[in-house]
Design a protein around this motif. Structure first.
Motif, mmCIF file in Angstrom:
data_model
loop_
_atom_site.group_PDB
_atom_site.id
_atom_site.type_symbol
_atom_site.label_atom_id
_atom_site.label_comp_id
_atom_site.label_asym_id
_atom_site.label_seq_id
_atom_site.Cartn_x
_atom_site.Cartn_y
_atom_site.Cartn_z
ATOM 1 N N ASP A 82 0.822 -1.219 0.000
ATOM 2 C CA ASP A 82 0.000 0.000 0.000
ATOM 3 C C ASP A 82 0.853 1.265 0.000
ATOM 4 O OD1 ASP A 82 -2.978 -1.058 0.475
ATOM 5 O OD2 ASP A 82 -1.602 -2.280 1.665
ATOM 6 N N HIS A 97 0.757 3.272 -2.604
ATOM 7 C CA HIS A 97 -0.220 4.200 -3.195
ATOM 8 C C HIS A 97 0.443 5.401 -3.865
ATOM 9 C CE1 HIS A 97 -4.002 2.302 -2.053
ATOM 10 N NE2 HIS A 97 -3.388 1.909 -0.949
ATOM 11 N N ASN A 115 -1.285 9.055 -4.952
ATOM 12 C CA ASN A 115 -2.364 9.562 -4.099
ATOM 13 C C ASN A 115 -2.261 11.083 -4.018
ATOM 14 O OD1 ASN A 115 -3.566 10.438 -1.388
ATOM 15 N ND2 ASN A 115 -4.291 8.334 -1.576
ATOM 16 N N ASP A 173 -1.021 -2.829 -4.200
ATOM 17 C CA ASP A 173 -1.302 -1.388 -4.177
ATOM 18 C C ASP A 173 -0.026 -0.556 -4.147
ATOM 19 O OD1 ASP A 173 -3.951 -2.042 -4.305
ATOM 20 O OD2 ASP A 173 -4.522 -1.201 -2.369
ATOM 21 N N ASP A 197 -1.669 4.050 -6.651
ATOM 22 C CA ASP A 197 -2.955 4.488 -6.088
ATOM 23 C C ASP A 197 -4.045 4.573 -7.146
ATOM 24 O OD1 ASP A 197 -4.360 5.770 -3.637
ATOM 25 O OD2 ASP A 197 -4.762 7.201 -5.257
ATOM 26 N N ARG A 198 -3.649 4.906 -8.380
ATOM 27 C CA ARG A 198 -4.612 5.119 -9.465
ATOM 28 C C ARG A 198 -3.859 5.031 -10.785
ATOM 29 N NH1 ARG A 198 -3.430 10.358 -11.062
ATOM 30 N NH2 ARG A 198 -2.196 11.477 -9.516
ATOM 31 N N THR A 237 -8.612 -1.365 -8.951
ATOM 32 C CA THR A 237 -8.837 0.070 -9.156
ATOM 33 C C THR A 237 -7.638 0.906 -8.751
ATOM 34 O OG1 THR A 237 -9.974 0.070 -7.027
ATOM 35 C CG2 THR A 237 -11.351 0.016 -8.992
ATOM 36 N N HIS A 238 -6.707 0.325 -8.020
ATOM 37 C CA HIS A 238 -5.473 1.038 -7.672
ATOM 38 C C HIS A 238 -4.342 0.668 -8.635
ATOM 39 C CE1 HIS A 238 -7.033 2.905 -4.132
ATOM 40 N NE2 HIS A 238 -7.274 1.761 -3.511
ATOM 41 N N ASP A 239 -3.940 -0.581 -8.616
ATOM 42 C CA ASP A 239 -2.777 -0.991 -9.419
ATOM 43 C C ASP A 239 -3.067 -1.076 -10.909
ATOM 44 O OD1 ASP A 239 -0.768 -1.167 -7.525
ATOM 45 O OD2 ASP A 239 -1.230 -3.233 -6.991
ATOM 46 N N SER A 242 -0.122 0.598 5.506
ATOM 47 C CA SER A 242 0.372 1.422 4.404
ATOM 48 C C SER A 242 1.700 2.073 4.784
ATOM 49 C CB SER A 242 -0.652 2.503 4.044
ATOM 50 O OG SER A 242 -0.995 3.273 5.188
ATOM 51 N N GLU A 284 -12.142 -0.673 0.906
ATOM 52 C CA GLU A 284 -11.693 -0.757 -0.483
ATOM 53 C C GLU A 284 -12.791 -1.338 -1.368
ATOM 54 O OE1 GLU A 284 -9.100 0.390 -1.791
ATOM 55 O OE2 GLU A 284 -7.740 0.738 -0.113
ATOM 56 N N THR A 338 -12.912 11.137 -2.389
ATOM 57 C CA THR A 338 -12.507 9.789 -2.020
ATOM 58 C C THR A 338 -13.745 8.934 -1.816
ATOM 59 O OG1 THR A 338 -12.531 10.252 0.354
ATOM 60 C CG2 THR A 338 -10.473 10.689 -0.840
#
Length: 393
Positions: free
Chosen positions: A8, A10, A13, A44, A47-48, A86-88, A213, A331, A365
């Motif tokens: 995590d 991220h 972010n 993760d 983050d996006r 949805t993150h990685d 995280s 999540e 978020t």
């Protein structure tokens, strides 16, 4: 033998400073990697979905290159697990691209699998990425035992996963994610440790460790952040697990103010608490909790005017906080590449996923969307006949 496990991160972010993240990785993570045999990223890393012209992308490429160079120089094996889709997304394949031509032991895992790392010891590892197709943890355990049987293995040494165990779920969650594990399900599967990502709060239950995280990402995550190191003790045939804390992660603090005190009294308390909490320098995220709406708004305005150049300021009431605890399952539980039927249980997640896929979150978020929609969902639930409740899951 030494293993380092982080999850995590991220990267990307929008609440975090990319420069601060890079400095923290260089300060805390890299020194542990330089005498490490195996480095595992438990999901993760991103983050996006990132774009080429973003600063976050440049930071991600630099960090990956740094890790690969450490791996090649020190003969360190690297394993990267896909986290929440949805993150990685599939961005972890960038490790393969940047490692082209390097002499390095690297693998990226995006499906339920088992494999061996041959170092001083021959480590057998089970990998459980997020967003698998199984409808329950029992179904997944059956598939795991089939993998072990096909490989003629009695057990694995470690489980590396990204997802939920029952003991880390928030209280009063309206529904349990469909593939939620129990520690006892792995008693006859793993010899040493279960090493998990996904939940940002670090924890330990029996032999199950959540890394937590690397950085603080929101309010409600005010605990310490960092990653794990594992060192093998040959005499006891066991692993010593240690947490390495990121001491310079972004501060997120909630300050509780009383609606029975005057505005002036609360301002003095607020100044005093900010000076105590935000040290050694004034920066980060401040959230004011107060139940009187007018007073809360006045105090928020006061804080914004006083610390606008140092702090991001927001506010919350007890009712809003309770709605977050009730409706935020941390999540997204489904892979967004498949069609999902909207329900009262997943409508907030679907809304956030849709906005994220089109790059339209604009700082929103999942937590914020859930707060805004929570009361409406509660009203709808109270009007749904009991016989129409979907219990198929």
């Amino acid at each position: 033998m030494k293993i380092v496990v982080g999850s995590d991160f991220h990267i990307g972010n929008k609440r975090l400073s990319h420069d601060n993240f890079l400095l923290n990785v260089e300060t805390y993570l890299y020194p542990e990697l330089r005498d490490c045999d195996v480095f595992i990223i438990a999901g993760d890393f991103f983050d996006r979905m990132l774009k080429l012209d973003e600063k976050a992308t440049h930071v991600a490429v630099k960090v990956i290159n740094d890790i690969l160079e450490i791996g090649q120089t020190n003969k360190m094996a690297i394993r990267v697990l896909r986290g929440t889709f949805t993150h990685d997304k599939n961005q972890n394949e960038l490790f393969w691209t940047l490692a082209e031509g390097m002499d390095i032991d690297l693998d990226y895992i995006s499906s339920l699998s088992i494999s061996t790392i041959k170092k001083e010891m021959r480590l057998r590892i089970l990998y459980i990425p997020d967003n698998l197709v199984y409808q329950s943890s029992s179904d997944c355990i059956v598939a795991i035992k089939e993998l072990l049987r096909d490989a003629n293995w009695d057990k694995v040494d470690f489980v590396v996963g990204h997802g939920y165990f029952q003991h880390v779920l928030p209280r009063n969650i309206p529904h349990e994610p469909k593939c939620t594990f129990r520690v006892d399900q792995f008693n006859d599967i793993v010899k040493y440790c279960i090493l998990m990502g996904h939940v940002h709060t670090p924890s330990k239950n029996a032999n199950c460790y959540y890394c937590g995280s690397f950085e603080r990402l929101s309010h409600g995550e005010e605990e310490n952040k960092g990653f794990l190191t594992l060192t093998y003790n040959e005499e006891t045939d066991n692993w010593f697990v240690k947490r390495i804390w990121n001491l310079d992660t972004t501060p997120f603090f909630t300050i509780y103010l009383s609606d029975t005190k005057s505005y002036e009294e609360n301002c003095k308390i607020l100044i005093s608490e900010v000076e105590k909490k935000f040290v050694p320098r004034l920066w980060g995220y401040l959230r004011i909790k107060c139940d009187d709406t007018d007073l809360r708004q006045r105090l928020e305005s006061f804080a914004i005017n006083k610390w606008c150049d140092q702090l991001y300021v927001s506010s919350i009431s007890s009712k809003q906080e309770q709605l977050k605890e009730k409706y935020v399952p941390y999540e997204l539980e489904f892979e967004t590449s498949t069609l999902v039927e909207p329900t009262l249980d997943n409508i907030c997640e679907l809304t956030f996923s849709h906005l994220a896929n089109y790059g339209k979150t604009n700082g929103l978020t999942l937590e914020t969307i859930t707060t805004y929609m929570g009361e409406l969902i509660e009203q709808v639930r109270s009007n749904v006949p009991q016989t129409s409740t979907d219990t198929s899951d």
